[in-house]
Scaffold this motif. Structure first.
Motif, PDB file in Angstrom:
ATOM      1  N   VAL A 196       0.846  -1.205   0.000  1.00 43.94           N
ATOM      2  CA  VAL A 196       0.000   0.000   0.000  1.00 43.94           C
ATOM      3  C   VAL A 196       0.881   1.255   0.000  1.00 43.94           C
ATOM      4  O   VAL A 196       0.616   2.230  -0.718  1.00 43.94           O
ATOM      5  N   ALA A 197       1.956   1.230   0.816  1.00 44.89           N
ATOM      6  CA  ALA A 197       2.853   2.385   0.894  1.00 44.89           C
ATOM      7  C   ALA A 197       3.464   2.700  -0.475  1.00 44.89           C
ATOM      8  O   ALA A 197       3.590   3.857  -0.870  1.00 44.89           O
ATOM      9  N   GLN A 198       3.821   1.650  -1.194  1.00 44.50           N
ATOM     10  CA  GLN A 198       4.483   1.831  -2.485  1.00 44.50           C
ATOM     11  C   GLN A 198       3.512   2.291  -3.575  1.00 44.50           C
ATOM     12  O   GLN A 198       3.814   3.192  -4.349  1.00 44.50           O
ATOM     13  N   PHE A 199       2.322   1.658  -3.604  1.00 46.08           N
ATOM     14  CA  PHE A 199       1.461   1.849  -4.778  1.00 46.08           C
ATOM     15  C   PHE A 199       0.279   2.796  -4.560  1.00 46.08           C
ATOM     16  O   PHE A 199      -0.371   3.180  -5.522  1.00 46.08           O
ATOM     17  N   ASN A 200      -0.033   3.146  -3.335  1.00 47.74           N
ATOM     18  CA  ASN A 200      -1.174   4.041  -3.139  1.00 47.74           C
ATOM     19  C   ASN A 200      -0.725   5.494  -3.306  1.00 47.74           C
ATOM     20  O   ASN A 200       0.242   5.940  -2.672  1.00 47.74           O
ATOM     21  N   ALA A 201      -1.474   6.219  -4.127  1.00 51.79           N
ATOM     22  CA  ALA A 201      -1.067   7.575  -4.487  1.00 51.79           C
ATOM     23  C   ALA A 201      -1.074   8.514  -3.273  1.00 51.79           C
ATOM     24  O   ALA A 201      -0.345   9.503  -3.233  1.00 51.79           O
ATOM     25  N   ARG A 202      -1.909   8.207  -2.268  1.00 49.71           N
ATOM     26  CA  ARG A 202      -2.000   9.097  -1.089  1.00 49.71           C
ATOM     27  C   ARG A 202      -0.872   8.844  -0.089  1.00 49.71           C
ATOM     28  O   ARG A 202      -0.703   9.599   0.848  1.00 49.71           O
ATOM     29  N   VAL A 203      -0.163   7.744  -0.285  1.00 43.73           N
ATOM     30  CA  VAL A 203       0.921   7.433   0.662  1.00 43.73           C
ATOM     31  C   VAL A 203       2.279   7.659  -0.002  1.00 43.73           C
ATOM     32  O   VAL A 203       3.068   8.505   0.425  1.00 43.73           O
ATOM     33  N   GLU A 204       2.535   6.859  -1.023  1.00 45.46           N
ATOM     34  CA  GLU A 204       3.776   6.969  -1.803  1.00 45.46           C
ATOM     35  C   GLU A 204       5.041   7.027  -0.950  1.00 45.46           C
ATOM     36  O   GLU A 204       5.817   7.969  -1.021  1.00 45.46           O
ATOM     37  N   VAL A 205       5.182   6.032  -0.111  1.00 47.99           N
ATOM     38  CA  VAL A 205       6.456   5.830   0.602  1.00 47.99           C
ATOM     39  C   VAL A 205       7.143   4.673  -0.103  1.00 47.99           C
ATOM     40  O   VAL A 205       6.525   3.629  -0.318  1.00 47.99           O
ATOM     41  N   SER A 206       8.385   4.853  -0.452  1.00 51.67           N
ATOM     42  CA  SER A 206       9.041   3.825  -1.277  1.00 51.67           C
ATOM     43  C   SER A 206       9.271   2.554  -0.456  1.00 51.67           C
ATOM     44  O   SER A 206       9.342   2.573   0.775  1.00 51.67           O
ATOM     45  N   TRP A 207       9.402   1.482  -1.217  1.00 52.40           N
ATOM     46  CA  TRP A 207       9.660   0.146  -0.654  1.00 52.40           C
ATOM     47  C   TRP A 207      10.892   0.194   0.253  1.00 52.40           C
ATOM     48  O   TRP A 207      10.880  -0.287   1.371  1.00 52.40           O
ATOM     49  N   ASN A 208      11.960   0.820  -0.275  1.00 52.18           N
ATOM     50  CA  ASN A 208      13.225   0.889   0.474  1.00 52.18           C
ATOM     51  C   ASN A 208      13.082   1.694   1.761  1.00 52.18           C
ATOM     52  O   ASN A 208      13.558   1.288   2.818  1.00 52.18           O
ATOM     53  N   ALA A 209      12.407   2.841   1.652  1.00 49.88           N
ATOM     54  CA  ALA A 209      12.234   3.688   2.838  1.00 49.88           C
ATOM     55  C   ALA A 209      11.407   2.963   3.893  1.00 49.88           C
ATOM     56  O   ALA A 209      11.711   3.014   5.098  1.00 49.88           O
ATOM     57  N   TYR A 210      10.378   2.269   3.421  1.00 53.80           N
ATOM     58  CA  TYR A 210       9.478   1.526   4.323  1.00 53.80           C
ATOM     59  C   TYR A 210      10.270   0.472   5.098  1.00 53.80           C
ATOM     60  O   TYR A 210      10.236   0.421   6.328  1.00 53.80           O
ATOM     61  N   PHE A 211      11.043  -0.343   4.363  1.00 53.13           N
ATOM     62  CA  PHE A 211      11.730  -1.451   5.034  1.00 53.13           C
ATOM     63  C   PHE A 211      12.969  -1.001   5.824  1.00 53.13           C
ATOM     64  O   PHE A 211      13.307  -1.619   6.823  1.00 53.13           O
TER      65      PHE A 211
END
Lengths: 265, 252
Positions: B158-173
């Motif tokens: 959701v963080a990667q693909f939802n336009a309202r969030v857009e937190v990258s995979w790398n940043a998330y993990f």
């Protein structure tokens, strides 16, 4: 909670090899037995003796306390007052299973529905590790044959059997214990007269073959008078009559005479 | 209520008393474990995937708005491993497994199968309760581990693909790795172990005390699920309070 105060009938985790079947049946002595459920007094001071090796039939109208009495003998109920002695042991003693072999055939059969017939019959031997799996298989076949069921029945589940077959499997399971005292709760209920007759003969044969003390609770007058050495008649938790079938027939009590004479006209 | 609690404690004690015979019961424990895993794993993963996704979706936009988007991974991961995964998996197990245990034992009680066991000198607690409680106590923490992993993935997707969030995979993990400590995972696993004991004991107790035929079985099933969930939530607070001092543990 019944299940918690009712540990198995033996305290010991490992049951020793049962004594040989040459052991005689056990006498049962009942003294001032009383039991109430809530405000309802179900057994009111019962006193009686069941002799070793006899077939003792308990009759009485519905709700007279017959099945509750049977559950006291096997130790599934604890009396409010009085005692039952089986041989030299109190029925409530945790060590009774170490000293004597008791068995009951429940009205419903009480077969474990998640196990096959063969697993049900061999359960006592396998759980107590008295025999190996290879040794249990022929014993199961023998017991099935004793109650006139084919070996193929062993692979079926209880739900795939008729009521009469389930009762016979329950008898086979009780026989594996090689009991010295066997109790039958309404052995012919829900059965047609022919199957009822077969079950009655099984009870009689078993008693004659092994000398096991046999206690039968039933409403079935034909069965009762056909197999009993002695009989008791209960009404509202009280012992009204005790004696041989002839003595019971001749006993002058209105409820007993009504019970014996009742016919659909 | 207090009588029920007392009876459950007695049942738990009696079950623990049969522990020395674990080896003899291993086959039945394995059968129960297989049943629990087989019937719950897919559902647990689905639940966890969407829990992680919803957490990310609810908190992501708020964090991003305040310039804290990079903290999303740690927040989702901590919420899942310390609280949501153990509680939700326990609720799932109470609903799926606890109810079926109560129904099975209730039916055995009503149809005299348990009486039959006792007359064969077979301890019903060892034969029926012990394998079930042990199986749940092993299975639930395992499900929580799966739920954590899948839930974290759900949050990341959701963080990667939802336009309202857009937190990258790398940043998330990378935030997840920096935030979550081994003790946080252990915290959830400890909780889930105790929840499992609660579900197992409550369900078996309800089954064994069933009275009154099919209607009684229905009542036992309902009580098993409701009582389990209530006790899980009460115990959750108590355990969270007890485990707070352990929070400064090892870095993940």
């Amino acid at each position: 909670m019944a299940i918690l105060n009712a540990s198995p009938l033996t305290a010991s985790p490992v049951v020793s090899e049962p004594p040989s079947s040459s052991n005689p049946g056990l006498p049962v002595s009942v003294r001032n037995l009383e039991k109430s459920f809530g405000k309802q007094k179900v057994l009111k001071g019962l006193n009686l003796e069941i002799r070793a090796g006899e077939i003792f039939v308990i009759m009485g109208p519905s709700g007279s306390g017959k099945s509750v009495f049977l559950r006291h003998i096997i130790g599934l109920e604890v009396p409010d007052a009085g005692e039952i002695r089986i041989g030299n042991e109190l029925s409530t003693s945790e060590a009774i299973g170490d000293h004597y072999r008791l068995a009951i055939v429940f009205q419903s059969g009480g077969l474990l529905n998640s196990l096959t017939v063969a697993e049900n019959i061999g359960l006592y031997l396998s759980e107590h590790r008295l025999k190996s799996r290879d040794q249990i298989a022929p014993i199961v076949r023998d017991k099935l044959a004793l109650v006139r069921l084919s070996p193929e029945v062993g692979d079926k589940y209880p739900s795939e059997l008729s009521g009469g077959m389930r009762k016979r499997v329950a008898i086979a399971r009780a026989l594996v214990v090689d009991p010295q005292l066997i109790l039958f709760d309404e052995p012919t209920s829900e059965l047609d007269p022919l199957v009822g007759l077969t079950i009655g003969r099984e009870v009689l044969n078993l008693n004659q073959r092994t000398g096991v003390t046999t206690v039968v609770v039933t409403h079935d007058r034909d069965l009762a008078f056909g197999i009993a050495d002695r009989m008791a008649f209960l009404v509202d938790g009280e012992l009204i009559a005790l004696g041989t079938p002839e003595e019971i027939r001749a006993f002058n009590h209105p409820i007993l005479q009504q019970f014996l004479a009742a016919e659909f006209k | 209520m207090f009588q029920n609690l007392g009876e459950m404690l007695v049942l738990l004690g009696a079950t623990l008393g049969t522990l020395p015979r674990f080896w003899q019961e291993r086959r039945r424990v394995a059968e129960q474990l297989f049943d629990i895993g087989n019937s719950s794993l897919f559902m647990a993963c689905m639940l966890a995937l969407f829990m992680g996704g919803v957490l990310s979706l609810q908190t992501g936009p708020v964090l991003v708005q305040r310039g804290l988007g990079s903290s999303l991974g740690g927040l989702v991961a901590l919420a899942l491993c310390k609280e949501l995964a153990p509680v939700m998996m326990a609720v799932l197990i109470a609903g799926r497994i606890g109810s079926s245990m109560a129904a099975e034992l209730g039916s055995m009680q009503v149809y005299q199968e348990i009486d039959a066991l006792r007359t064969l000198n077979i301890n019903p607690i060892r034969y029926l309760v012990f394998p079930r409680v042990v199986a749940i106590a092993v299975a639930l923490p395992c499900l929580v581990v799966f739920a954590n992993l899948v839930g974290w993935m759900g949050g990341a997707l959701v963080a990667q693909f939802n336009a309202r969030v857009e937190v990258s995979w790398n940043a998330y993990f990378s935030n997840l790795r920096a935030t979550v400590e081994w003790m946080d995972l252990a915290n959830g696993l400890i909780k889930s172990f105790f929840f499992a004991i609660v579900v197992g004991v409550v369900s078996c107790h309800q089954g064994l005390t069933t009275r009154g035929g099919p209607r009684g079985i229905g009542r036992s099933v309902t009580k098993a699920v409701v009582n389990s969930i209530v006790l899980i939530l009460v115990l959750d607070y108590a355990l969270t309070r007890l485990l707070l001092p352990l929070d400064n543990g090892w870095q993940f």
